[in-house]
Design a protein around this motif. Sequence first.
Motif, PDB file in Angstrom:
ATOM      1  N   ARG A  65       0.850  -1.204   0.000  1.00  0.00           N
ATOM      2  CA  ARG A  65       0.000   0.000   0.000  1.00  0.00           C
ATOM      3  C   ARG A  65       0.879   1.244   0.000  1.00  0.00           C
ATOM      4  NH1 ARG A  65      -3.326   3.349   3.531  1.00  0.00           N
ATOM      5  NH2 ARG A  65      -2.685   2.302   5.458  1.00  0.00           N
ATOM      6  N   ALA A  73       0.505   5.238   0.648  1.00  0.00           N
ATOM      7  CA  ALA A  73      -0.429   6.178   1.257  1.00  0.00           C
ATOM      8  C   ALA A  73       0.140   7.591   1.167  1.00  0.00           C
ATOM      9  CB  ALA A  73      -0.690   5.794   2.712  1.00  0.00           C
ATOM     10  N   GLU A 129      -1.807   7.241  -4.033  1.00  0.00           N
ATOM     11  CA  GLU A 129      -2.453   6.214  -3.206  1.00  0.00           C
ATOM     12  C   GLU A 129      -2.626   4.969  -4.066  1.00  0.00           C
ATOM     13  OE1 GLU A 129      -3.926   6.585  -0.099  1.00  0.00           O
ATOM     14  OE2 GLU A 129      -3.583   8.748   0.164  1.00  0.00           O
ATOM     15  N   GLY A 182       4.502  10.814   3.081  1.00  0.00           N
ATOM     16  CA  GLY A 182       3.641   9.644   2.894  1.00  0.00           C
ATOM     17  C   GLY A 182       4.354   8.380   3.361  1.00  0.00           C
ATOM     18  N   ARG A 201      -0.714  11.620  -9.161  1.00  0.00           N
ATOM     19  CA  ARG A 201      -1.572  10.724  -8.375  1.00  0.00           C
ATOM     20  C   ARG A 201      -1.916   9.487  -9.198  1.00  0.00           C
ATOM     21  NH1 ARG A 201      -3.802  15.678  -6.556  1.00  0.00           N
ATOM     22  NH2 ARG A 201      -3.447  15.916  -4.306  1.00  0.00           N
TER      23      ARG A 201
END
Length: 228
Positions: free
Chosen positions: A9, A11, A31, A66, A224
């Motif tokens: 993951r 983030a 993300e 992040g 993103r």
Amino acid sequence: MSETVPALRLAAVERRYRTEAGELPVLRGAELALQAGEIVALVAPSGTGKSTLLHLAGLLERPDAGEVFVGGHAAGTLSDADRTAIRRTTIGFVYQFHHLLPEFTAEENVVLPQLAAGTARGAARGRARALLGSFGLTGREDHRPGRLSGGEQQRVAIARALANAPRILLADEPTGNLDVGTAGLVFEELLAAVRGQGLAALIATHNPDLAARMDRVVTLREGRVVEA
Ligand SMILES: Nc1ncnc2c1ncn2[C@@H]1O[C@H](COP(=O)(O)OP(=O)(O)OP(=O)(O)O)[C@@H](O)[C@H]1O
């Protein structure tokens, strides 16, 4: 109901490079979550940050902000030694150019990462031969990369990436250096291995046909990750 912890993951990941022209923000709050067994294609124009994202996901670099979670562990909190250990045992990499060690045989190239992870030589050799066999390379174990075709070299590189039975496979244009026919064959073999072992995979490609063979396609837009 408890949710499954993603295998990987990202983030709110940010990454910027310092250039002569000033700061270049490449990732701006990316993300992404990959579940075990999920194969995701990363398709985005050149220069938008695919390699950057793969390097961060593979713990080769640290984000400016992040966090990257591997199997639920926040990588930013780990020491360099622990990050290296996770990278060795949990993550496999395949690059566009095979990056095999030219002075070592195909088998040795698949054995070496296992020795680095603490596997005994005999077991490592057995696994290397089985993996190379699964990619149709029985009889080629003792060949150095320079005596193998481009497709064979890339198959050895895939076997090496799988050597330590990772949970995550990251690939940056894994068949981008091969002719169309060979690329299709090698890609199918890569997909079969990833599916067979239930790995989470993130595979960057410029080839829409290959991307369509994966479970999900994402792209990069203004730093993103968005569904394509
Ligand atoms: N170490 C670095 N220092 C400065 N700028 C960098 C560095 N690495 C990458 N960049 C820049 O960051 C941007 C994203 O690069 P990246 O290699 O992640 O893109 P990419 O989408 O993988 O491209 P390609 O499809 O061409 O491989 C590019 O503009 C690149 O020039």
